[in-house]
Write a protein that holds these residues in place. Structure first.
Motif, PDB file in Angstrom:
ATOM      1  N   ALA A 195       0.830  -1.203   0.000  1.00  0.00           N
ATOM      2  CA  ALA A 195       0.000   0.000   0.000  1.00  0.00           C
ATOM      3  C   ALA A 195       0.866   1.256   0.000  1.00  0.00           C
ATOM      4  CB  ALA A 195      -0.928  -0.006   1.207  1.00  0.00           C
ATOM      5  N   ARG A 196       1.964   1.212   0.769  1.00  0.00           N
ATOM      6  CA  ARG A 196       2.868   2.365   0.812  1.00  0.00           C
ATOM      7  C   ARG A 196       3.522   2.590  -0.543  1.00  0.00           C
ATOM      8  NH1 ARG A 196       6.439   0.648   4.597  1.00  0.00           N
ATOM      9  NH2 ARG A 196       4.853   1.012   6.201  1.00  0.00           N
ATOM     10  N   ARG A 197       3.935   1.507  -1.186  1.00  0.00           N
ATOM     11  CA  ARG A 197       4.568   1.622  -2.505  1.00  0.00           C
ATOM     12  C   ARG A 197       3.580   2.150  -3.556  1.00  0.00           C
ATOM     13  NH1 ARG A 197       9.390  -1.125  -3.685  1.00  0.00           N
ATOM     14  NH2 ARG A 197      10.676  -1.086  -1.814  1.00  0.00           N
ATOM     15  N   LEU A 198       2.346   1.663  -3.507  1.00  0.00           N
ATOM     16  CA  LEU A 198       1.359   2.081  -4.492  1.00  0.00           C
ATOM     17  C   LEU A 198       1.014   3.569  -4.367  1.00  0.00           C
ATOM     18  CD1 LEU A 198      -1.121  -0.942  -4.513  1.00  0.00           C
ATOM     19  CD2 LEU A 198       0.571  -0.350  -6.257  1.00  0.00           C
ATOM     20  N   ASP A 199       0.964   4.064  -3.154  1.00  0.00           N
ATOM     21  CA  ASP A 199       0.570   5.459  -2.928  1.00  0.00           C
ATOM     22  C   ASP A 199       1.734   6.439  -3.042  1.00  0.00           C
ATOM     23  OD1 ASP A 199      -2.079   4.858  -2.572  1.00  0.00           O
ATOM     24  OD2 ASP A 199      -1.904   4.569  -0.415  1.00  0.00           O
ATOM     25  N   ASP A 200       2.950   5.937  -3.134  1.00  0.00           N
ATOM     26  CA  ASP A 200       4.113   6.818  -3.202  1.00  0.00           C
ATOM     27  C   ASP A 200       4.054   7.680  -4.472  1.00  0.00           C
ATOM     28  OD1 ASP A 200       6.565   7.937  -2.522  1.00  0.00           O
ATOM     29  OD2 ASP A 200       7.683   6.435  -3.658  1.00  0.00           O
ATOM     30  N   GLY A 201       4.147   8.991  -4.295  1.00  0.00           N
ATOM     31  CA  GLY A 201       4.148   9.912  -5.422  1.00  0.00           C
ATOM     32  C   GLY A 201       2.788  10.191  -6.019  1.00  0.00           C
ATOM     33  N   LEU A 221      -5.804   7.171 -10.901  1.00  0.00           N
ATOM     34  CA  LEU A 221      -5.484   6.257  -9.796  1.00  0.00           C
ATOM     35  C   LEU A 221      -5.137   4.872 -10.333  1.00  0.00           C
ATOM     36  CD1 LEU A 221      -5.445   5.782  -6.682  1.00  0.00           C
ATOM     37  CD2 LEU A 221      -7.844   5.124  -6.892  1.00  0.00           C
ATOM     38  N   LEU A 222      -5.957   4.349 -11.238  1.00  0.00           N
ATOM     39  CA  LEU A 222      -5.703   3.022 -11.800  1.00  0.00           C
ATOM     40  C   LEU A 222      -4.425   2.999 -12.626  1.00  0.00           C
ATOM     41  CD1 LEU A 222      -9.333   2.039 -12.876  1.00  0.00           C
ATOM     42  CD2 LEU A 222      -7.993   1.054 -11.013  1.00  0.00           C
ATOM     43  N   HIS A 223      -4.194   4.054 -13.392  1.00  0.00           N
ATOM     44  CA  HIS A 223      -2.973   4.134 -14.194  1.00  0.00           C
ATOM     45  C   HIS A 223      -1.737   4.120 -13.297  1.00  0.00           C
ATOM     46  CE1 HIS A 223      -0.232   5.219 -17.424  1.00  0.00           C
ATOM     47  NE2 HIS A 223       0.209   6.230 -16.678  1.00  0.00           N
ATOM     48  N   HIS A 224      -1.783   4.896 -12.228  1.00  0.00           N
ATOM     49  CA  HIS A 224      -0.645   4.957 -11.299  1.00  0.00           C
ATOM     50  C   HIS A 224      -0.394   3.595 -10.656  1.00  0.00           C
ATOM     51  CE1 HIS A 224       2.031   6.880  -8.310  1.00  0.00           C
ATOM     52  NE2 HIS A 224       1.513   5.998  -7.485  1.00  0.00           N
ATOM     53  N   TYR A 225      -1.472   2.939 -10.219  1.00  0.00           N
ATOM     54  CA  TYR A 225      -1.331   1.644  -9.562  1.00  0.00           C
ATOM     55  C   TYR A 225      -0.811   0.587 -10.545  1.00  0.00           C
ATOM     56  CZ  TYR A 225      -3.650   2.961  -5.185  1.00  0.00           C
ATOM     57  OH  TYR A 225      -3.965   3.515  -3.977  1.00  0.00           O
ATOM     58  N   GLU A 227       1.091   1.039 -13.161  1.00  0.00           N
ATOM     59  CA  GLU A 227       2.512   1.276 -13.405  1.00  0.00           C
ATOM     60  C   GLU A 227       3.352   0.792 -12.239  1.00  0.00           C
ATOM     61  OE1 GLU A 227       3.181   5.386 -14.378  1.00  0.00           O
ATOM     62  OE2 GLU A 227       3.222   4.901 -16.531  1.00  0.00           O
ATOM     63  N   ARG A 228       2.885   1.055 -11.037  1.00  0.00           N
ATOM     64  CA  ARG A 228       3.628   0.622  -9.851  1.00  0.00           C
ATOM     65  C   ARG A 228       3.684  -0.895  -9.756  1.00  0.00           C
ATOM     66  NH1 ARG A 228       6.887   4.031  -6.743  1.00  0.00           N
ATOM     67  NH2 ARG A 228       6.198   6.152  -7.199  1.00  0.00           N
ATOM     68  N   LEU A 229       2.572  -1.532 -10.000  1.00  0.00           N
ATOM     69  CA  LEU A 229       2.522  -2.991  -9.898  1.00  0.00           C
ATOM     70  C   LEU A 229       3.342  -3.658 -10.998  1.00  0.00           C
ATOM     71  CD1 LEU A 229      -1.229  -3.580  -9.002  1.00  0.00           C
ATOM     72  CD2 LEU A 229       0.754  -4.059  -7.560  1.00  0.00           C
ATOM     73  N   ALA A 230       3.334  -3.071 -12.186  1.00  0.00           N
ATOM     74  CA  ALA A 230       4.067  -3.670 -13.299  1.00  0.00           C
ATOM     75  C   ALA A 230       5.563  -3.724 -13.034  1.00  0.00           C
ATOM     76  CB  ALA A 230       3.787  -2.881 -14.584  1.00  0.00           C
ATOM     77  N   GLY A 231       6.075  -2.767 -12.295  1.00  0.00           N
ATOM     78  CA  GLY A 231       7.514  -2.734 -12.043  1.00  0.00           C
ATOM     79  C   GLY A 231       7.934  -3.333 -10.723  1.00  0.00           C
ATOM     80  N   LEU A 232       6.991  -3.941 -10.011  1.00  0.00           N
ATOM     81  CA  LEU A 232       7.288  -4.476  -8.680  1.00  0.00           C
ATOM     82  C   LEU A 232       7.366  -5.990  -8.726  1.00  0.00           C
ATOM     83  CD1 LEU A 232       7.656  -3.758  -5.659  1.00  0.00           C
ATOM     84  CD2 LEU A 232       5.179  -4.000  -5.413  1.00  0.00           C
ATOM     85  N   THR A 233       8.442  -6.547  -8.168  1.00  0.00           N
ATOM     86  CA  THR A 233       8.621  -7.998  -8.137  1.00  0.00           C
ATOM     87  C   THR A 233       8.409  -8.524  -6.720  1.00  0.00           C
ATOM     88  OG1 THR A 233      10.983  -7.878  -7.629  1.00  0.00           O
ATOM     89  CG2 THR A 233      10.348  -7.783  -9.964  1.00  0.00           C
ATOM     90  N   LEU A 237       9.351  -6.736  -2.971  1.00  0.00           N
ATOM     91  CA  LEU A 237       8.365  -6.570  -1.910  1.00  0.00           C
ATOM     92  C   LEU A 237       8.837  -7.252  -0.629  1.00  0.00           C
ATOM     93  CD1 LEU A 237       5.584  -5.330  -1.400  1.00  0.00           C
ATOM     94  CD2 LEU A 237       4.568  -7.529  -2.018  1.00  0.00           C
ATOM     95  N   CYS A 238       9.363  -8.461  -0.761  1.00  0.00           N
ATOM     96  CA  CYS A 238       9.876  -9.175   0.422  1.00  0.00           C
ATOM     97  C   CYS A 238      11.073  -8.455   1.022  1.00  0.00           C
ATOM     98  CB  CYS A 238      10.255 -10.599   0.050  1.00  0.00           C
ATOM     99  SG  CYS A 238       8.853 -11.671  -0.313  1.00  0.00           S
ATOM    100  N   ALA A 239      11.942  -7.929   0.179  1.00  0.00           N
ATOM    101  CA  ALA A 239      13.117  -7.204   0.677  1.00  0.00           C
ATOM    102  C   ALA A 239      12.701  -5.971   1.463  1.00  0.00           C
ATOM    103  CB  ALA A 239      14.022  -6.803  -0.487  1.00  0.00           C
ATOM    104  N   ALA A 240      11.648  -5.281   0.997  1.00  0.00           N
ATOM    105  CA  ALA A 240      11.169  -4.096   1.715  1.00  0.00           C
ATOM    106  C   ALA A 240      10.586  -4.475   3.063  1.00  0.00           C
ATOM    107  CB  ALA A 240      10.122  -3.370   0.872  1.00  0.00           C
ATOM    108  N   VAL A 241       9.890  -5.609   3.134  1.00  0.00           N
ATOM    109  CA  VAL A 241       9.304  -6.071   4.389  1.00  0.00           C
ATOM    110  C   VAL A 241      10.380  -6.475   5.383  1.00  0.00           C
ATOM    111  CG1 VAL A 241       8.017  -7.990   5.406  1.00  0.00           C
ATOM    112  CG2 VAL A 241       7.090  -6.782   3.438  1.00  0.00           C
ATOM    113  N   GLU A 242      11.454  -7.057   4.897  1.00  0.00           N
ATOM    114  CA  GLU A 242      12.484  -7.599   5.788  1.00  0.00           C
ATOM    115  C   GLU A 242      13.515  -6.569   6.213  1.00  0.00           C
ATOM    116  OE1 GLU A 242      14.034 -10.894   3.629  1.00  0.00           O
ATOM    117  OE2 GLU A 242      12.340 -12.200   4.136  1.00  0.00           O
TER     118      GLU A 242
END
Length: 269
Positions: A195-201, A221-225, A227-233, A237-242
């Protein structure tokens, strides 16, 4: 024990940093706290040392949460263990009268290192869950006992995450033990980071003026999300959590009072 006495006597210790429990049930807040008036306003939940001692005398267990927030030794130990394990570590202190049980069998959502500081406790530990479909809560049917042992002062007991467990204080003397909880990432952490990554910027109007503006906002909103999801692996995501928080500054000093002493000397010079 002297540090706990001093913390209780200070009158500044407040819920939720402390709680009293007995056989799985939390005592009413009024049984061990009091209200204080500051500039004409009343604030409740402050530890009343006399009430706390009376409750201990009749068998209640004192639970002190996150003592690494204010106790320098606990902070230093939690930071060192956290650095070695690359995980966030918190410190909880339990003071249990002889022959008494504070918490009924329950599961924790963290691995726990139990460090027995004073007295001894008899522990029962049950099987670890087979999968991730369980919750951190009381467990009335914990299953067969996998380990039964007594932890004496200076000994450490490891309890895996999710394993139901309970303990009873030894018949002689107060039991003090420190639970060092090692937090592992979970699904809730993944959702929070995502959620933090999706809302960034993302900057959108809070109240679109009409239906056309609302649709344009939805499209953006959908376009931004997307784009964010397409570039996220999943790895990112796990690295950010850890990512482990930086150690606390100042708290872990063996003698934190020196900070004020040093400041006073500087000002005098």
């Amino acid at each position: 024990m002297a540090d706990i006495d001093a913390a209780l006597a200070s009158g500044l210790l407040r819920r939720p940093y402390l709680e009293l429990v007995s056989r799985g049930k939390a005592l009413d807040q009024g049984d061990y706290t009091t209200a204080r008036s500051v500039r004409g306003h009343d604030f409740g939940g402050y530890a009343d040392s006399a009430k706390v001692l009376r409750q201990l005398d009749v068998g209640a267990t004192l639970l002190m949460r996150n003592i690494e927030h204010w106790h320098s030794g606990a902070a230093a130990l939690a930071d060192r263990l956290g650095a070695e394990l690359d995980r966030r570590v918190e410190a909880f202190l339990f003071v249990t009268p002889p022959g008494q049980q504070g918490l009924s069998p329950h599961r924790d959502d963290a691995d726990v290192f139990v460090l027995q500081l004073n007295g001894s406790k008899r522990w029962q530990v049950h099987a670890v869950p087979d999968d991730g479909h369980w919750q951190a809560r009381q467990e009335p049917n914990p299953g067969p006992v996998r380990l039964e042992t007594t932890a004496h002062a200076g000994e450490v007991l490891y309890i895996p995450r999710g394993a139901p467990h309970s303990a009873v204080g030894h018949a002689a003397g107060l039991s003090f033990h420190l639970s060092l909880t090692v937090r592992q990432p979970g699904t809730a952490d993944l959702r929070t980071v995502l959620a933090r990554r999706l809302d960034d910027g993302l900057e959108l109007p809070l109240l679109p003026v009409d239906q056309a503006e609302l649709r344009r906002t939805a499209a953006e909103l959908l376009h931004h999300y997307r784009e964010r999801l397409a570039g996220l692996t999943p790895e990112e995501l796990c690295a950010a959590v850890e990512t482990v928080p930086e150690p606390r500054t100042g708290t872990a000093s063996p003698e934190p009072a020196r900070a004020l002493t040093g400041l006073a000397e500087t000002l005098r010079n």
